[in-house]
Design a protein around this motif. Sequence first.
Motif, short mmCIF file in Angstrom:
data_model
loop_
_atom_site.label_atom_id
_atom_site.label_comp_id
_atom_site.label_asym_id
_atom_site.label_seq_id
_atom_site.Cartn_x
_atom_site.Cartn_y
_atom_site.Cartn_z
N UNK A 160 0.80 -1.15 0.10
CA UNK A 160 0.06 -0.05 -0.04
C UNK A 160 0.94 1.17 0.09
N UNK A 161 0.47 2.35 -0.41
CA UNK A 161 1.16 3.78 -0.73
C UNK A 161 0.67 4.58 0.41
N UNK A 162 1.68 5.01 1.14
CA UNK A 162 1.45 6.12 2.22
C UNK A 162 1.43 7.28 1.48
N UNK A 163 0.23 8.06 1.69
CA UNK A 163 0.01 9.38 1.14
C UNK A 163 -0.23 10.67 1.89
N UNK A 164 -0.01 11.79 1.47
CA UNK A 164 -0.04 13.06 2.34
C UNK A 164 -1.32 13.08 3.17
N UNK A 165 -2.47 12.50 2.90
CA UNK A 165 -3.74 12.73 3.55
C UNK A 165 -3.56 11.71 4.90
N UNK A 166 -2.70 10.73 4.75
CA UNK A 166 -2.50 9.95 5.83
C UNK A 166 -1.69 10.78 7.08
N UNK A 219 -1.65 -0.24 -8.64
CA UNK A 219 -2.62 0.93 -8.78
C UNK A 219 -1.87 2.40 -8.93
N UNK A 220 -0.73 2.70 -8.22
CA UNK A 220 -0.03 3.64 -8.20
C UNK A 220 0.85 3.94 -9.22
N UNK A 221 1.45 2.83 -9.86
CA UNK A 221 2.20 3.22 -11.05
C UNK A 221 1.42 3.02 -12.22
N UNK A 222 0.01 2.72 -12.21
CA UNK A 222 -0.93 2.72 -13.41
C UNK A 222 -1.34 3.81 -13.99
N UNK A 223 -1.76 3.72 -15.24
CA UNK A 223 -2.33 5.06 -15.50
C UNK A 223 -3.61 5.43 -14.75
N UNK A 276 -4.03 5.62 -11.71
CA UNK A 276 -3.75 6.21 -10.26
C UNK A 276 -4.72 7.50 -10.05
N UNK A 277 -4.71 8.36 -11.15
CA UNK A 277 -5.51 9.65 -10.58
C UNK A 277 -7.10 9.29 -10.28
N UNK A 278 -7.53 8.39 -11.20
CA UNK A 278 -8.98 8.00 -10.83
C UNK A 278 -9.06 7.19 -9.55
N UNK A 279 -8.21 6.29 -9.17
CA UNK A 279 -8.13 5.64 -7.79
C UNK A 279 -7.93 6.35 -6.85
N UNK A 280 -7.22 7.41 -6.92
CA UNK A 280 -6.92 8.31 -5.86
C UNK A 280 -8.04 9.21 -5.55
N UNK A 281 -8.92 9.77 -6.56
CA UNK A 281 -10.17 10.38 -6.41
C UNK A 281 -11.00 9.49 -5.91
N UNK A 282 -10.94 8.40 -6.15
CA UNK A 282 -12.23 7.52 -5.49
C UNK A 282 -11.99 7.04 -4.28
N UNK A 283 -10.59 6.82 -3.69
CA UNK A 283 -10.33 6.30 -2.34
C UNK A 283 -10.53 7.80 -1.59
N UNK A 296 3.68 12.69 -9.59
CA UNK A 296 3.80 12.36 -11.17
C UNK A 296 5.06 11.64 -11.58
N UNK A 297 6.12 12.60 -11.05
CA UNK A 297 7.36 12.09 -11.43
C UNK A 297 8.05 10.97 -10.49
N UNK A 298 7.51 10.55 -9.40
CA UNK A 298 7.86 9.42 -8.23
C UNK A 298 7.14 8.24 -8.97
N UNK A 299 6.08 8.23 -9.48
CA UNK A 299 5.48 6.95 -10.02
C UNK A 299 6.20 6.65 -11.23
N UNK A 300 6.61 7.68 -12.02
CA UNK A 300 7.35 6.97 -13.15
C UNK A 300 8.62 6.54 -12.82
N UNK A 301 9.40 7.21 -11.59
CA UNK A 301 10.70 6.61 -11.26
C UNK A 301 10.57 5.19 -10.62
N UNK A 302 9.44 4.87 -10.05
CA UNK A 302 9.25 3.84 -9.55
C UNK A 302 8.69 2.49 -10.52
#
Length: 455
Positions: free
Chosen positions: A120-126, A166-170, A172-179, A210-216
């Motif tokens: 799972x990805x730890x995000x700013x809202x956490x 989810x995070x590295x796929x295209x 991600x923006x929709x999944x983030x919005x949903x969550x 945006x950039x982190x996802x592509x690097x990973x």
Amino acid sequence: MISKKPIRRAFVGLQWGDEGKGKVVDEAAAEARDLNDGHKTIVVRTQGGPNAGHTIKTINSQGTPVTFITHAAPSGLPSNVDIAIGPHVAFSPKHFLKEINEARDLFNYNGRIMISERVGILLDYHRLIDEIRENNISTSVGSTKNGVGPFYEDVARRTTRITFADYVSSKFPDRLREVMEIKKSEIESALVKNNISFKDCLDKILAAHESLRHQLASYGERLEYRLNEYLEDGNHIIIEGAQGSGLDVDMGTIPDQTSSHLLAPHAFPGLGLSRSDFEIYGVEKIYPTRVGKGEMPTIDIKNFGKTVQREAREIGATTGRPRRVGYPDWVFVKHTARLNDCDGIILTRVDDVQNHELQVCVAYCFPDGNILNEVPLYLQGVTPFYANETFNWNLWNNLDETGIKMARKKYVEKGKFALPSNLREFISEHDNYVGCPIKGVSIGPYRGDTITKGF
Ligand code: GDP
């Protein structure tokens, strides 16, 4: 090519964290690498997030001593071996990439990196939710405000876990919005104080990642299969736990624990590995410490605790908070060595108790008058029962710093039987009481400062 048994070890803290796991994992990784037996080495992080911190003192690629601190990446980086992130970690892309880049600069790091597609990805809202709770006395649990508690709540809730896949796929923006929509009311209440709207928060997260996802993106793996192949190919595998068993989500002192499963046997199924292929080592600091909230029966706020805190610089690597120091608590270590199914114990920071008298806790006095050799759920009111015997420590005998370095080298080379008799007696009493043998004694912070010969 030398054919030797592959190194398969799991390391777990036996107290409340900061036992020195990073240092002993680094040593195991370097030992496996230096076998030069044609096999690869990997260090796998199993749980927790950037609320944990390991300090590793080693030598960089230019031959200069460096102190390297990891919060998100496994301690294999300074040894330039492969690393992996297991599915039960609270994965912080920002912290992880920062440490990888530091390791590239410091150690020319070029190992293989594998990240479980399930993690799972730890995000700013956490982090924002954690901060709001911590700032309120009635909801504070003494966390590091890194968002790890709210993250594990999302993992348990299932619909709110954003996986690495989810995070590295295209998507991600929709999944983030949903969550974020599912968690909207909670996120909004955390945003009020920060004067930022829900939409701006979402946009900021998207932009920052945006950039982190592509690097990973290229590191995602079906890890349970890859690790199993790694094992079948005869490679070396080192499993690294964070925090300490006293903070386990089920077995710690509720609610003053962390939110992940950190007992070593928990690690294996999620990694696709079997416990029977591994040796489990408990890491025990000779004097326990505890940072933040929570009871510790042998805490000493007088001479011993204060002096060791100062002399050993017992300050948290993640929080900068001073750690409370206690006398050796063998009741607790016996309990956690058993819970972890340990095969052996590495005793650390033995150099830090020079010239101190150690009293050893061998039972707990309960508020109802019982004296027992058991660790209860709640430690409030539990006081230590010390053995009659005290151990007078005089290992280093007032050597200056250069002298200590020489003495360390000498003790490591000569092994257990050259140790002072009072230390050997301490080890033998510890083995008898705890029922799990000490297999190494660490007498300094650097790689190579652990005595294993003769154990
Ligand atoms: P971890 O989270 O269990 O890895 O522990 P930390 O990194 O938070 O804290 C352990 C600290 O103890 C680090 O600064 C290590 O460099 C240091 N350390 C580990 N083993 C020894 C030892 O045997 N002697 C001394 N003096 N320091 C040690």
